[in-house]
Design a protein around this motif. Structure first.
Motif, mmCIF file in Angstrom:
data_model
loop_
_atom_site.group_PDB
_atom_site.id
_atom_site.type_symbol
_atom_site.label_atom_id
_atom_site.label_comp_id
_atom_site.label_asym_id
_atom_site.label_seq_id
_atom_site.Cartn_x
_atom_site.Cartn_y
_atom_site.Cartn_z
ATOM 1 N N GLY A 152 0.841 -1.336 -0.106
ATOM 2 C CA GLY A 152 0.012 0.125 0.069
ATOM 3 C C GLY A 152 0.920 1.053 0.078
ATOM 4 O O GLY A 152 0.617 2.140 -0.659
ATOM 5 N N GLN A 153 2.052 1.105 0.734
ATOM 6 C CA GLN A 153 2.990 2.380 0.657
ATOM 7 C C GLN A 153 3.408 2.915 -0.494
ATOM 8 O O GLN A 153 4.011 3.740 -1.235
ATOM 9 N N LYS A 154 3.910 1.513 -1.178
ATOM 10 C CA LYS A 154 4.459 1.649 -2.619
ATOM 11 C C LYS A 154 3.583 2.163 -3.515
ATOM 12 O O LYS A 154 3.983 3.008 -4.470
ATOM 13 N N GLN A 155 2.234 1.796 -3.458
ATOM 14 C CA GLN A 155 1.434 2.504 -4.441
ATOM 15 C C GLN A 155 1.280 4.012 -4.237
ATOM 16 O O GLN A 155 0.894 4.701 -5.234
ATOM 17 N N PRO A 181 -5.947 -7.098 1.019
ATOM 18 C CA PRO A 181 -6.979 -6.483 1.233
ATOM 19 C C PRO A 181 -6.794 -5.189 2.273
ATOM 20 O O PRO A 181 -7.636 -4.330 1.907
ATOM 21 N N GLU A 182 -6.082 -5.478 3.248
ATOM 22 C CA GLU A 182 -6.217 -4.441 4.305
ATOM 23 C C GLU A 182 -5.378 -3.252 3.785
ATOM 24 O O GLU A 182 -5.200 -2.165 4.194
ATOM 25 N N MET A 183 -4.704 -3.263 2.655
ATOM 26 C CA MET A 183 -3.799 -2.163 2.249
ATOM 27 C C MET A 183 -4.773 -1.287 1.017
ATOM 28 O O MET A 183 -4.265 -0.192 0.662
ATOM 29 N N VAL A 184 -5.800 -1.916 0.708
ATOM 30 C CA VAL A 184 -6.471 -1.619 -0.330
ATOM 31 C C VAL A 184 -7.181 0.011 0.130
ATOM 32 O O VAL A 184 -7.207 0.921 -0.808
ATOM 33 N N GLY A 185 -7.626 -0.008 1.105
ATOM 34 C CA GLY A 185 -8.197 1.361 1.616
ATOM 35 C C GLY A 185 -7.336 2.568 1.592
ATOM 36 O O GLY A 185 -7.919 3.611 1.394
#
Length: 252
Positions: A152-155, A181-185
């Motif tokens: 999520g941080q990379k994105q 899934p937990e990083m999508v938000g």
């Protein structure tokens, strides 16, 4: 359908794209005609293999169309005489797999483009980058390397890197598909804020609830074509195309 009287930011005319596979020609996009306007938050949805990602890549010439025209800010970028690199600077793109330079720090990933392509000084580029890192809530990771970040941080860094070029439109190719899934938000929250700030965005996604919440237009692609386009309410509640109705029945 969206009706506009102003000039489009991106105008796509009769766009076709095909590949040769083992000597056989495979059509991926067939006669695509669509306009995108400044301030649009346009989501493209549809089944796998519909040509969504290929269409997005054609918009900034990462894929060369077989035929047709793509006008970006009034210039046909499929014209071989066009300096596509200059136009591509105005069209940021965020991929599924981040595409960060692994040997560079976060700060260097963000500043290399503005310094090399726009002529910014290191100080000006770093000021711009830090402002965007604060925007994506990662200012404390400026000296980190990509392998020290979560997906999520990379994105979020990838989004900030594209924004560092101050583009006129942002293209997102399934930006959450590679995330746990937990990083999508956390990524969707950044995109939501961009939409609220009136950033022009074209987003390929399977995140139906997010599309319904954030988009002002949703396009359905299947069978190599755009089969339906509408505002979110009518798209989900009153679909006209039978193929779209079947798709929504499976997705919702």
């Amino acid at each position: 359908m969206t009706t506009e009287t102003r000039a489009p930011l991106i105008e796509v005319k009769n766009l076709c794209k095909g590949f040769y596979n083992s000597g056989n020609h495979m059509e991926v996009l067939t006669d695509i005609n669509v306009n995108f306007y400044e301030g649009d938050v346009a989501f493209i949805v549809g089944p796998s293999g519909a040509g969504k990602s290929t269409f997005l890549r054609c918009l900034n010439r990462l894929e060369d169309a077989t035929s047709g025209e793509i006008y970006f800010e009034g210039v046909n970028i499929l014209d071989g005489k066009v300096d596509i690199d200059r136009h591509r600077q105005k069209m940021g793109m965020v991929f599924q797999q981040f595409n960060l330079f692994p040997h560079l720090t976060v700060m260097s990933n963000l500043t290399i483009g503005p310094m090399k392509l726009q002529g910014l000084t290191k100080e000006a580029a770093e000021d711009r980058a830090m402002s965007l890192l604060r925007r994506v809530k990662l200012e404390d990771r400026a000296s980190s390397y990509p392998n020290q970040l979560s997906g999520g941080q990379k994105q979020r860094i990838a989004i900030a890197r594209s924004l560092c070029m101050e583009p006129d439109v942002m293209l997102f190719d399934e930006p959450t598909s590679a995330l746990d899934p937990e990083m999508v938000g956390e990524v969707l929250e950044v995109m939501r804020e961009l939409a609220e700030d009136k950033m022009t965005m074209i987003v390929v996604t399977h995140e139906m609830a997010f599309a319904r919440e954030v988009a002002n237009r949703i396009l359905f692609m299947a069978d190599r074509q755009i089969l339906e386009e509408n505002d979110p309410v009518n798209f989900f509640e009153n679909p006209q195309n039978e193929r779209l109705r079947a798709f929504l029945d499976k997705m919702i």
